[in-house]
Design a protein around this motif. Sequence first.
Motif, PDB file in Angstrom:
ATOM      1  N   ILE A  49      41.003  -2.412   4.962  1.00  0.00           N
ATOM      2  CA  ILE A  49      40.683  -1.558   5.951  1.00  0.00           C
ATOM      3  C   ILE A  49      39.532  -0.254   5.467  1.00  0.00           C
ATOM      4  O   ILE A  49      39.771  -0.534   4.227  1.00  0.00           O
ATOM      5  N   VAL A  50      39.279  -0.193   6.196  1.00  0.00           N
ATOM      6  CA  VAL A  50      38.576   1.044   6.199  1.00  0.00           C
ATOM      7  C   VAL A  50      37.892   2.007   7.428  1.00  0.00           C
ATOM      8  O   VAL A  50      38.177   1.987   7.740  1.00  0.00           O
ATOM      9  N   GLY A  51      37.851   3.920   6.731  1.00  0.00           N
ATOM     10  CA  GLY A  51      37.667   4.568   7.590  1.00  0.00           C
ATOM     11  C   GLY A  51      36.006   4.119   7.804  1.00  0.00           C
ATOM     12  O   GLY A  51      35.182   3.732   7.246  1.00  0.00           O
ATOM     13  N   ARG A  52      35.860   5.202   8.617  1.00  0.00           N
ATOM     14  CA  ARG A  52      34.291   4.746   9.604  1.00  0.00           C
ATOM     15  C   ARG A  52      33.452   5.580   9.003  1.00  0.00           C
ATOM     16  O   ARG A  52      32.094   5.103   8.833  1.00  0.00           O
ATOM     17  N   LYS A  53      33.361   5.950   8.679  1.00  0.00           N
ATOM     18  CA  LYS A  53      32.547   7.335   7.884  1.00  0.00           C
ATOM     19  C   LYS A  53      32.281   6.606   6.283  1.00  0.00           C
ATOM     20  O   LYS A  53      30.819   6.217   6.342  1.00  0.00           O
ATOM     21  N   ARG A  72      36.708 -12.258   5.136  1.00  0.00           N
ATOM     22  CA  ARG A  72      37.921 -11.517   5.267  1.00  0.00           C
ATOM     23  C   ARG A  72      37.520 -10.931   6.808  1.00  0.00           C
ATOM     24  O   ARG A  72      36.688 -10.613   7.880  1.00  0.00           O
ATOM     25  N   ASP A  73      38.697 -10.499   7.077  1.00  0.00           N
ATOM     26  CA  ASP A  73      39.118  -9.783   8.469  1.00  0.00           C
ATOM     27  C   ASP A  73      38.490  -7.786   8.226  1.00  0.00           C
ATOM     28  O   ASP A  73      39.670  -7.495   6.927  1.00  0.00           O
ATOM     29  N   VAL A  74      37.689  -6.950   8.706  1.00  0.00           N
ATOM     30  CA  VAL A  74      38.113  -5.989   8.623  1.00  0.00           C
ATOM     31  C   VAL A  74      38.189  -5.150   9.914  1.00  0.00           C
ATOM     32  O   VAL A  74      37.931  -5.432  10.836  1.00  0.00           O
ATOM     33  N   TYR A  75      39.119  -3.809   9.374  1.00  0.00           N
ATOM     34  CA  TYR A  75      39.351  -3.479  10.432  1.00  0.00           C
ATOM     35  C   TYR A  75      38.898  -1.708  10.242  1.00  0.00           C
ATOM     36  O   TYR A  75      39.130  -1.135   9.178  1.00  0.00           O
ATOM     37  N   VAL A  76      37.475  -1.234  11.028  1.00  0.00           N
ATOM     38  CA  VAL A  76      37.356  -0.208  10.655  1.00  0.00           C
ATOM     39  C   VAL A  76      38.012   0.994  11.738  1.00  0.00           C
ATOM     40  O   VAL A  76      37.912   0.829  12.521  1.00  0.00           O
ATOM     41  N   ILE A  77      38.638   1.925  10.618  1.00  0.00           N
ATOM     42  CA  ILE A  77      39.251   3.059  11.451  1.00  0.00           C
ATOM     43  C   ILE A  77      39.142   4.099  12.535  1.00  0.00           C
ATOM     44  O   ILE A  77      37.736   4.318  11.801  1.00  0.00           O
ATOM     45  N   GLY A 107      49.139 -14.428   5.023  1.00  0.00           N
ATOM     46  CA  GLY A 107      47.779 -13.728   4.522  1.00  0.00           C
ATOM     47  C   GLY A 107      47.721 -13.627   3.328  1.00  0.00           C
ATOM     48  O   GLY A 107      48.673 -13.553   2.046  1.00  0.00           O
ATOM     49  N   LYS A 108      46.379 -13.262   1.970  1.00  0.00           N
ATOM     50  CA  LYS A 108      46.058 -12.472   0.458  1.00  0.00           C
ATOM     51  C   LYS A 108      46.380 -11.110   0.710  1.00  0.00           C
ATOM     52  O   LYS A 108      47.147 -10.567   2.290  1.00  0.00           O
ATOM     53  N   GLY A 109      46.177 -10.436   0.059  1.00  0.00           N
ATOM     54  CA  GLY A 109      46.532  -8.775   0.317  1.00  0.00           C
ATOM     55  C   GLY A 109      45.659  -8.002   1.055  1.00  0.00           C
ATOM     56  O   GLY A 109      44.396  -9.127   1.686  1.00  0.00           O
ATOM     57  N   ILE A 110      45.867  -6.429   1.293  1.00  0.00           N
ATOM     58  CA  ILE A 110      44.701  -6.224   1.925  1.00  0.00           C
ATOM     59  C   ILE A 110      44.560  -4.997   1.413  1.00  0.00           C
ATOM     60  O   ILE A 110      44.870  -4.064   0.597  1.00  0.00           O
ATOM     61  N   TYR A 111      43.464  -4.493   1.316  1.00  0.00           N
ATOM     62  CA  TYR A 111      42.483  -3.600   0.393  1.00  0.00           C
ATOM     63  C   TYR A 111      41.854  -2.199   1.558  1.00  0.00           C
ATOM     64  O   TYR A 111      41.620  -2.502   2.509  1.00  0.00           O
ATOM     65  N   CYS A 112      42.568  -1.551   0.921  1.00  0.00           N
ATOM     66  CA  CYS A 112      41.975  -0.088   1.761  1.00  0.00           C
ATOM     67  C   CYS A 112      41.420   0.415   0.687  1.00  0.00           C
ATOM     68  O   CYS A 112      41.167   0.878  -0.112  1.00  0.00           O
TER      69      CYS A 112
END
Length: 177
Positions: A49-53, A72-77, A107-112
Motif C-alpha cells: 500500500i502506497v500513497g500516490r505522491k 505482489r499486489d500494489v494499491y496506490v491510495i 497471504g503474506k504480509g502487507i507493506y505500507c
Amino acid sequence: MRKISLFIATSLDGYIAKPNDDLNFLKLVEKEGEDYGYTQFTDTIDTLIVGRKTYDYVLKEIGPSHYDNGQRDVYVITRTQKPKAGRTTFYTGSLTDLVQQLKAENGKGIYCDGGAEVINELLKNDLIDTFIISVIPVLLGNGTRLFKDGRPEQLLEFITVKAFDTGLTQLHYKRKK
C-alpha cells in the motif's frame, strides 16, 4: 490474520521528506551493496500500500517495477480514479476498509511505504502492526512529518535496533496489544 508493516526512512527530527516532497536526503546513506534489509523484508510480503505522491516519486526515480514486480499486489491510495495497470490498483475508496479486507484475506504480509497521510490514517485506526523505521543522521528542520498530531496514543514493544556504518539506525517495534 495478515499483518501490516511500515518500513520507512525518516530524518532524526522526524521528517520523511523535505519541502516540495524532496527525498534527496535519503542519498546521504546510499552505499553500494547495502539495502538495509529491504530485500529480506519484501520477501515476507505480497501486498503493498502506497500513497500516490510516494508512488509517483518512485515511478520517476526508480521505475514501475520497483513496486509492481509481478510478485505482489500494489494499491496506490489516490483521489483520482485510474484503470488498473498490471497488478497495480489505483484505489479511491476507504483506506480502513481496504486494509481490513486485505488483513482478512490469506497471504503474506502487507507493506505500507507511505506517505504521511496514508500512515497517519492507518495509525488513527490502529491498523499498523509492525514498525521498521530507518533513522537517517540528518536534521532537516522542516518538511513532511512522519507522525502527525491528532492520532491516539499507541504503545509499542521493542524488537531490535541495528546500527549501520553509514550512520543509519534501524528501529524495529511491534504494536503492543
